[in-house]
Enzyme design. Structure first.
Site, mmCIF file in Angstrom:
data_model
loop_
_atom_site.group_PDB
_atom_site.id
_atom_site.type_symbol
_atom_site.label_atom_id
_atom_site.label_comp_id
_atom_site.label_asym_id
_atom_site.label_seq_id
_atom_site.Cartn_x
_atom_site.Cartn_y
_atom_site.Cartn_z
ATOM 1 N N ASP A 143 -19.347 -71.751 43.663
ATOM 2 C CA ASP A 143 -18.439 -71.107 44.898
ATOM 3 C C ASP A 143 -19.081 -70.091 45.201
ATOM 4 O O ASP A 143 -18.858 -69.665 46.311
ATOM 5 C CB ASP A 143 -17.203 -71.120 44.252
ATOM 6 N N GLY A 193 -16.329 -63.365 40.026
ATOM 7 C CA GLY A 193 -15.104 -64.073 40.970
ATOM 8 C C GLY A 193 -15.128 -65.437 41.259
ATOM 9 O O GLY A 193 -16.011 -66.184 40.855
ATOM 10 N N GLU A 194 -14.039 -65.732 41.936
ATOM 11 C CA GLU A 194 -13.809 -67.203 42.163
ATOM 12 C C GLU A 194 -13.552 -67.275 43.794
ATOM 13 O O GLU A 194 -12.809 -66.607 44.306
ATOM 14 C CB GLU A 194 -12.607 -67.930 41.573
ATOM 15 N N CYS A 232 -17.185 -63.552 35.151
ATOM 16 C CA CYS A 232 -18.337 -62.769 34.575
ATOM 17 C C CYS A 232 -18.238 -61.353 34.671
ATOM 18 O O CYS A 232 -17.404 -60.555 35.058
ATOM 19 C CB CYS A 232 -19.643 -63.264 35.671
#
Length: 515
Positions: A94, A72-73, A2
């Site tokens: 997450d 992010g992840e 994003c």
């Protein structure tokens, strides 16, 4: 993946925030979310990859007081959720674990996150922003007349915001503390104790860690692909992914017409691992035409990055039509000594100097190669994930003796990495010599030659001192002028990392690679 924008200190910032989010739409084409509380505004553009239905941001905690926007992840979010049993989760995203970890009160809490991320937390007039230890995701902070601006890219800042800076990797920011480290990568790597194990044991460790890193990065509720240049690094990532992906993996390769030795190797790998392979070719004219867009999204005029980014931009544009996220091979050269540059240092200065150079290279990834990886993919709403830059693998690799990383008796670079994955690839690919990304993709000389004809000698001598240190080539001047058309603030120039001109690092002036 994003993009986000935050404004703190102005009750009338709705227009600012909306304009900032508009400039970041490419990072998140799937939706927009905004929260306004007092003088705080948080905005988010979403690329939906995990929890498609419920993962919209900003996310707010149980009490409704603490808000999060994240790019992010977090690959270990499930294990972290189990440790946060006293908290009530509202989504399957997450990213939500960040919100509840922050409630625990430790400012260094990002050190427990395994992933790539930049995020902002806001509670009233309190703000906390942080960036992952490798700097895979971007984060910028600016200020104007007491109003704080935070964004994923510098293009998001309003024109009046002329003072801004990049938050370094592994650092956080609060209004009270300023920018502080939560995980300083350089001292960790410099102090890493060398492994005393035999090559077989070390190779087994590399295999285990890279395999786990690839498996972690297959986490998604959408299809995942692999960039496959034909070099050993991306080929290994694709080979591992093909073994663990629940379905037929899609792989992607790009080259310029009439050039690109990597195409043949990429096809060999795709046939060997059984992937659904997509092969794209582009022309020199296409590369020249998109340069303004490349520089706009890349936010730099560094020639080594711009050259290598044209192919990345073009292939990302096509890949985004097939998948939303893909794995890449970046980072392996900095961990395992993949550049000929390192061999030159070994010959001239010894292995101790090589170890320092490898640390230097790893610690500036955020300002160079990772900028290309993030910006060229996110320009098209595509997320790229680099398994080699899993922090556990990074730290392990820097413990491996140089004689195994850089070379063996037969002189192969990345010897231990190749040894670790014997049988995963065709022999002619696994033991293939290194090819620089832009050169291997055919973009190296055509761009330089074409641009040299567009800038006269007189023009170059007259204009080269417009920036300090001076412009080094006609090519760099051409890129710099495009850059200044997009970014007028001097602070934008100061965010540009220029190979060979940063005295604090021994960075070689060679082509950025994607093996």
């Amino acid at each position: 993946m994003c993009g986000f924008a935050v404004v703190i200190g102005n009750q009338e910032s709705d227009t600012d925030l909306r304009d900032m989010l508009k400039s970041l739409r490419h990072r998140g084409p799937d939706g927009e979310g905004v929260i306004h509380e007092g003088e705080s505004w948080l905005g988010h553009r979403r690329l939906a990859i995990v929890d498609l239905a419920g993962g919209k941001q900003p996310i707010t905690n149980e009490s409704g007081e603490l808000h999060l926007v994240c790019n992010g992840e977090i690959y270990n979010h499930r294990s972290l959720r189990r440790k946060l049993r006293d908290h009530r989760f509202a989504t399957e995203s997450d990213n939500e674990v960040i919100l509840h970890l922050a409630e625990e009160g430790d400012l260094d809490f990002p050190k427990v996150l395994n992933g790539m991320y930049a995020f902002v937390l806001v509670k009233g007039d309190w703000v906390y922003a942080a960036r992952d230890p490798l700097g895979i995701k971007p984060l910028y902070i600016g200020e104007h007349k007491g109003v704080l601006y935070i964004a994923s890219e510098i293009k998001a800042f309003p024109d009046r915001v002329t003072e801004f800076q990049e938050v370094p990797a592994g650092h956080y920011f609060t209004g009270e503390t300023g920018i502080q480290p939560f995980l300083s990568l350089r001292p960790r790597l410099e102090r890493a104790e060398p492994l005393n194990d035999d090559p077989e044991t070390i190779a087994s460790g590399v295999r285990e860690l890279l395999t786990q890193a690839v498996r972690d990065r297959l986490m998604a509720d959408v299809p995942v692909g692999c960039m496959l240049s034909g070099g050993v690094d991306s080929s290994l990532v694709a080979a591992i992914a093909a073994r663990h992906y629940p379905g037929r993996l899609q792989t992607f390769c790009a080259s310029f017409e009439g050039k690109g030795e990597d195409r043949v190797a990429a096809r060999q790998v795709a046939d060997f691992i059984g992937s659904e392979h997509h092969d794209f070719q582009f022309s020199k004219d296409e590369a020249l035409k998109i340069l303004p867009k490349v520089i706009y999204h890349l936010e730099t005029f560094e020639p080594t990055l711009v050259k290598s980014s044209t192919a990345q931009f073009l292939v990302s544009q096509v890949v985004a039509d097939h998948v939303k996220t893909a794995l890449v091979g970046e980072g392996a050269d900095e961990l395992f000594g993949g550049y000929d540059y390192f061999k030159g240092i070994a010959r001239a200065q010894g292995l101790g100097a090589v170890r320092k150079a490898l640390v230097d290279e790893t610690c500036v990834l955020q300002r160079a190669i990772l900028r290309r990886v993030d910006r060229m993919s996110m320009a098209h709403g595509l997320e790229l994930r680099p398994p080699f830059l899993d922090l556990r693998l990074v730290e392990y690799a820097h413990r491996i003796p140089i004689k195994y990383r850089l070379t063996a008796a037969d002189g192969w670079e990345k010897w231990i990495l190749r040894k670790a994955f014997d049988g995963y690839l065709p022999e002619q690919v696994l033991w293939r010599r290194k090819s620089e990304f832009a050169k291997g993709a055919g973009a190296h000389h055509p761009l330089q030659e074409a641009i040299a004809e567009l800038v006269t000698d007189r023009d170059f001598e007259r204009a080269r001192r417009e920036v300090h240190p001076p412009i080094r080539s006609k090519e760099e001047l051409y890129y710099y002028r495009i850059f200044r058309e997009h970014f007028g603030a001097d602070a934008a120039v100061e965010t540009v990392f220029r190979y060979g001109l940063d005295d604090s690092h021994h960075i070689h002036n060679t082509q950025v690679v994607s093996a």
